[in-house]
Design an enzyme around this catalytic site. Structure first.
Site, PDB file in Angstrom:
ATOM      1  N   GLU A  62     -89.271  34.160  97.742  1.00 32.89           N
ATOM      2  CA  GLU A  62     -88.489  34.760  96.665  1.00 32.89           C
ATOM      3  C   GLU A  62     -89.267  34.861  95.369  1.00 32.89           C
ATOM      4  O   GLU A  62     -89.127  35.829  94.622  1.00 32.89           O
ATOM      5  CB  GLU A  62     -87.218  33.941  96.425  1.00 32.89           C
ATOM      6  CG  GLU A  62     -86.366  34.481  95.291  1.00 32.89           C
ATOM      7  CD  GLU A  62     -85.099  33.687  95.055  1.00 32.89           C
ATOM      8  OE1 GLU A  62     -84.406  33.980  94.065  1.00 32.89           O
ATOM      9  OE2 GLU A  62     -84.801  32.785  95.847  1.00 32.89           O
TER      10      GLU A  62
ATOM     11  N   SER B 248     -77.421  28.428  93.365  1.00 32.54           N
ATOM     12  CA  SER B 248     -77.067  27.980  92.017  1.00 32.54           C
ATOM     13  C   SER B 248     -75.577  27.659  91.893  1.00 32.54           C
ATOM     14  O   SER B 248     -74.737  28.245  92.583  1.00 32.54           O
ATOM     15  CB  SER B 248     -77.432  29.055  90.989  1.00 32.54           C
ATOM     16  OG  SER B 248     -78.820  29.271  90.967  1.00 32.54           O
TER      17      SER B 248
ATOM     18  N   SER C 246     -76.199  37.112  94.001  1.00 29.09           N
ATOM     19  CA  SER C 246     -76.446  38.555  93.994  1.00 29.09           C
ATOM     20  C   SER C 246     -75.957  39.207  95.288  1.00 29.09           C
ATOM     21  O   SER C 246     -76.263  38.738  96.385  1.00 29.09           O
ATOM     22  CB  SER C 246     -77.942  38.838  93.830  1.00 29.09           C
ATOM     23  OG  SER C 246     -78.453  38.234  92.671  1.00 29.09           O
TER      24      SER C 246
ATOM     25  N   ASN D  76     -87.848  29.871  84.215  1.00 30.34           N
ATOM     26  CA  ASN D  76     -89.262  29.583  84.042  1.00 30.34           C
ATOM     27  C   ASN D  76     -89.504  28.167  83.535  1.00 30.34           C
ATOM     28  O   ASN D  76     -90.520  27.542  83.860  1.00 30.34           O
ATOM     29  CB  ASN D  76     -89.880  30.609  83.083  1.00 30.34           C
ATOM     30  CG  ASN D  76     -90.102  31.945  83.771  1.00 30.34           C
ATOM     31  OD1 ASN D  76     -89.527  32.219  84.820  1.00 30.34           O
ATOM     32  ND2 ASN D  76     -90.937  32.785  83.188  1.00 30.34           N
TER      33      ASN D  76
END
Length: 390
Positions: free
Chosen positions: A251, A134, A166, A376
């Site tokens: 993932e 991202s 992360s 989503n």
């Protein structure tokens, strides 16, 4: 449950034995080292020593072949272990990304040298990785990634910034998606490649992104003239989009997309079934609805596990699991809060401090569930295209 296992060609006794091993390990390890169950533990609970102990017990790197230091087990055996780790809220964040995504990607696309060097470290719990996908202004639309890798003598030079990365502040390596040829408006998914970038390489800068609670899991990672030798190209130049799509199936479809709040749910169910509390029929029915939804979602998730075991890349099915599962996770937090309010109103009983703490943490992480791994909204577009609707 045995039916879903049979579809995967597994004997129930094999999986029961695996489940028994991981349960015994967790019970012993928790008694000895004192960790407590946590909501969203695969993001929030980094414990390098726990990962080492899991590796020593032979419960890490399960799908990595024995020739690369793994266990050579089938994908569903790893699934069973993952279910138990998440349901008990074990501190698994240190090895999570490396074991879940990097290992299968290396097995499929990596060079022999990369596999030999990295996979044994993943299987033993010694290797930590982050994923650089991202970006600011791109988010879940990976086709809009602007980080560039420019050809240089003996390798590539990377410039750009990744965000929401992360565990990068702990990681040994970031797997970076970068553009290696000019953008083509007619073919937005072409011209991408992946690179294995050590976090201690010259030009890599890592800045924390903290939650409102002060927790530090996410990072912004800047790459300024970072040289990456040809030996650290992952897969083929220009094949990055295909590789990332395959990687995201691992993932998006795993049990972590529906079990992040399970330690809270199990604690509440245990409390409601104790002699101290007598829930009303409406509360009992609500708990039954939660259980039914978990079972249904699990069936979808194991169907993706079956496809992965067969060597397929079920991107659409994985996107659907992620959408439905993470929405359930979010809704389960609100439902538990309402249930606890109803029980207190009916009986005067208040939840235990453990449950109150788990609910507080679930509230803090609730908004993240439907964002990470692709929002989503974007994933619904993926599913629609897969169905020929877009």
């Amino acid at each position: 449950m045995s039916g879903s296992y049979a579809l995967l060609g597994m004997h129930q006794s094999e999986l029961d034995a695996v489940r028994g091993r991981i349960r015994d390990f967790l019970a012993t390890d928790r008694d000895r080292f004192g960790w407590r169950p946590a909501v969203d533990s695969w993001l929030s609970r980094w414990d390098a020593d726990f990962s080492l102990r899991l590796g020593e017990a032979g419960l890490l790197g399960l799908t990595i072949p024995e020739s690369y230091g793994g266990r050579g087990s089938e994908h569903l055996q790893r699934y069973v272990v993952t279910e138990e780790l998440l349901a008990q809220g074990a501190p698994v964040a240190a090895h999570w990304v490396a074991d879940r995504q990097v290992a299968p990607t290396l097995l499929r696309f990596g060079t022999e040298e990369q596999k030999t060097r990295i996979l044994p470290q993943i299987a033993s719990g010694h290797f930590y990785s982050a994923i650089g996908m991202s970006e600011h202004g791109a988010g879940s639309d990976l086709a809009a990634v602007k980080t560039k890798a420019t050809r240089a003598d003996g390798g590539w030079v990377i410039n750009g910034t990744k965000v929401w990365t992360s565990g990068a502040h702990h990681a040994d390596m970031v797997v970076v998606l970068a553009r290696t040829s000019p953008a083509d408006p007619e073919a937005r998914h072409k011209g991408f490649s992946q690179f294995l970038v050590p976090t201690d390489a010259a030009g890599v800068g890592i800045s924390p992104i903290e939650l409102l609670s002060g927790e530090h899991h996410f990072n912004e990672v800047a790459f300024t003239d970072v040289f990456v030798p040809d030996s650290e190209v992952l897969g083929e130049i220009g094949n990055g989009w295909h590789q990332v799509t395959a990687e995201l199936s691992y993932e998006r479809s795993g049990p972590e997309r529906l079990l992040s709040t399970m330690p809270l749910l199990l604690a509440v169910i245990g409390w409601l079934s104790s002699d101290d509390v007598s829930p009303s029929p409406s509360v009992t029915a609500a708990v039954g609805d939660l259980g039914a939804r978990v079972i249904s979602l699990r069936q979808l998730s194991t169907a993706v596990a079956r496809a992965l075991e067969a060597g397929k890349s079920p991107a659409n099915q994985a996107a659907l699991v992620k959408d439905l599962g993470t929405r359930f996770e979010q809704e389960s937090v609100d439902l538990v809060a309402r249930l606890l309010d109803d029980v207190e109103a009916e009986t005067g009983w208040r939840p235990t401090p453990e449950i109150a703490g788990l609910l507080r943490d679930a509230r803090l992480h609730q908004a993240l569930f439907t964002l990470r791994g692709g929002t989503n909204e974007v994933l619904r577009g993926v599913v629609a295209r897969g169905l020929g609707l877009r």
